[in-house]
Design a protein around this motif. Sequence first.
Motif, short mmCIF file in Angstrom:
data_model
loop_
_atom_site.label_atom_id
_atom_site.label_comp_id
_atom_site.label_asym_id
_atom_site.label_seq_id
_atom_site.Cartn_x
_atom_site.Cartn_y
_atom_site.Cartn_z
N PHE A 168 0.80 -1.21 0.00
CA PHE A 168 0.00 0.00 0.00
C PHE A 168 0.84 1.27 0.00
CE2 PHE A 168 -2.30 3.33 2.31
CZ PHE A 168 -3.49 3.38 1.61
N SER A 169 1.89 1.29 0.78
CA SER A 169 2.63 2.53 1.03
C SER A 169 3.33 3.11 -0.19
CB SER A 169 3.64 2.32 2.15
OG SER A 169 4.61 1.36 1.78
N ILE A 170 3.54 2.34 -1.24
CA ILE A 170 4.27 2.83 -2.41
C ILE A 170 3.36 3.36 -3.52
CG2 ILE A 170 6.13 1.20 -1.93
CD1 ILE A 170 5.27 -0.32 -4.46
N TYR A 171 2.06 3.21 -3.37
CA TYR A 171 1.12 3.57 -4.42
C TYR A 171 0.36 4.85 -4.11
CZ TYR A 171 1.68 -1.23 -6.11
OH TYR A 171 2.18 -2.42 -6.58
N ALA A 172 0.10 5.63 -5.17
CA ALA A 172 -0.92 6.65 -5.07
C ALA A 172 -2.29 5.96 -5.06
CB ALA A 172 -0.84 7.63 -6.24
N MET A 173 -3.22 6.54 -4.33
CA MET A 173 -4.56 5.99 -4.22
C MET A 173 -5.59 7.06 -4.56
SD MET A 173 -4.33 2.77 -3.29
CE MET A 173 -5.97 2.39 -2.64
N GLY A 174 -6.70 6.62 -5.10
CA GLY A 174 -7.76 7.54 -5.46
C GLY A 174 -9.11 7.09 -4.96
N TRP A 175 -10.00 8.06 -4.81
CA TRP A 175 -11.41 7.81 -4.63
C TRP A 175 -12.11 8.12 -5.93
CZ3 TRP A 175 -14.17 5.37 -0.99
CH2 TRP A 175 -13.58 5.19 0.27
N TYR A 176 -12.95 7.20 -6.37
CA TYR A 176 -13.71 7.32 -7.59
C TYR A 176 -15.19 7.23 -7.26
CZ TYR A 176 -9.24 5.72 -9.66
OH TYR A 176 -7.93 5.56 -10.02
N ARG A 177 -16.03 7.74 -8.15
CA ARG A 177 -17.46 7.57 -7.95
C ARG A 177 -18.15 7.33 -9.29
NH1 ARG A 177 -19.14 13.73 -6.04
NH2 ARG A 177 -18.94 14.74 -8.10
N GLN A 178 -19.28 6.66 -9.22
CA GLN A 178 -20.07 6.40 -10.41
C GLN A 178 -21.55 6.58 -10.07
OE1 GLN A 178 -19.54 2.56 -12.31
NE2 GLN A 178 -20.10 3.46 -14.29
N ALA A 179 -22.17 7.51 -10.77
CA ALA A 179 -23.59 7.74 -10.64
C ALA A 179 -24.33 6.99 -11.74
CB ALA A 179 -23.90 9.24 -10.72
N PRO A 180 -25.62 6.69 -11.54
CA PRO A 180 -26.37 5.97 -12.57
C PRO A 180 -26.33 6.68 -13.92
CG PRO A 180 -27.61 6.03 -10.53
CD PRO A 180 -26.42 6.94 -10.34
N GLY A 181 -26.01 5.92 -14.97
CA GLY A 181 -25.97 6.47 -16.31
C GLY A 181 -24.74 7.28 -16.64
N LYS A 182 -23.77 7.35 -15.73
CA LYS A 182 -22.57 8.13 -15.94
C LYS A 182 -21.33 7.25 -15.83
CE LYS A 182 -24.52 12.45 -14.17
NZ LYS A 182 -24.35 13.56 -13.20
N GLN A 183 -20.24 7.72 -16.42
CA GLN A 183 -18.97 7.02 -16.32
C GLN A 183 -18.37 7.20 -14.93
OE1 GLN A 183 -16.72 8.77 -19.60
NE2 GLN A 183 -17.08 6.91 -20.82
N ARG A 184 -17.56 6.23 -14.54
CA ARG A 184 -16.83 6.37 -13.30
C ARG A 184 -15.84 7.53 -13.44
NH1 ARG A 184 -14.99 1.42 -12.91
NH2 ARG A 184 -16.49 0.68 -11.34
N GLU A 185 -15.74 8.36 -12.41
CA GLU A 185 -14.86 9.51 -12.44
C GLU A 185 -13.98 9.55 -11.20
OE1 GLU A 185 -16.79 13.33 -12.20
OE2 GLU A 185 -18.20 12.66 -10.66
N LEU A 186 -12.80 10.11 -11.36
CA LEU A 186 -11.90 10.31 -10.23
C LEU A 186 -12.35 11.53 -9.44
CD1 LEU A 186 -9.18 9.43 -8.84
CD2 LEU A 186 -8.10 11.21 -10.24
N VAL A 187 -12.52 11.36 -8.14
CA VAL A 187 -12.92 12.45 -7.26
C VAL A 187 -11.71 13.12 -6.62
CG1 VAL A 187 -14.23 13.03 -5.17
CG2 VAL A 187 -15.14 11.35 -6.80
N ALA A 188 -10.77 12.32 -6.16
CA ALA A 188 -9.58 12.82 -5.49
C ALA A 188 -8.51 11.76 -5.51
CB ALA A 188 -9.89 13.22 -4.04
N ARG A 189 -7.25 12.17 -5.42
CA ARG A 189 -6.17 11.21 -5.31
C ARG A 189 -5.11 11.75 -4.37
NH1 ARG A 189 -1.62 13.88 -6.21
NH2 ARG A 189 -1.05 14.42 -8.36
N ILE A 190 -4.36 10.83 -3.79
CA ILE A 190 -3.29 11.18 -2.88
C ILE A 190 -2.09 10.30 -3.19
CG2 ILE A 190 -4.21 9.63 -1.09
CD1 ILE A 190 -3.15 11.70 0.99
N THR A 191 -0.92 10.91 -3.33
CA THR A 191 0.29 10.16 -3.63
C THR A 191 0.83 9.50 -2.37
OG1 THR A 191 1.84 11.97 -3.21
CG2 THR A 191 0.83 11.86 -5.41
#
Length: 115
Positions: free
Chosen positions: A29-52
């Motif tokens: 875990f400690s070597i990777y950047a991580m992100g939060w993504y979200r997907q609403a009905p009828g929409k593509q998954r999108e990146l909300v935030a990321r942290i290195t």
Amino acid sequence: QVQLVESGGGLVQPGGSLRLSCTASGIIFSIYAMGWYRQAPGKQRELVARITNTGSTIYADSVKGRFAISRDNAKNTVSLQMNSLKPEDTAVYYCNRYPVPLNFWGQGTQVTVSS
């Protein structure tokens, strides 16, 4: 085994707050950047935030000033504090590696913002 487990979602009124948590197992875990993504009905998954791995953060314009991403490498967790929630934030929220996701997604956690 490799596992991503999201939690903390729920039903909240506009203007309310939620804190989402994600625990990652079976990865370095400690070597990777991580992100939060979200997907609403009828929409593509999108990146909300990321942290290195060093704690540098970026946010989608739609959530700047309202959301805050953080991580605890000792606990293999990444969190998303969500304030001033709006109906358009309604979606299933997922965590994953960034920029290249793992080859699977967790169950996600549902966030519903409605009066």
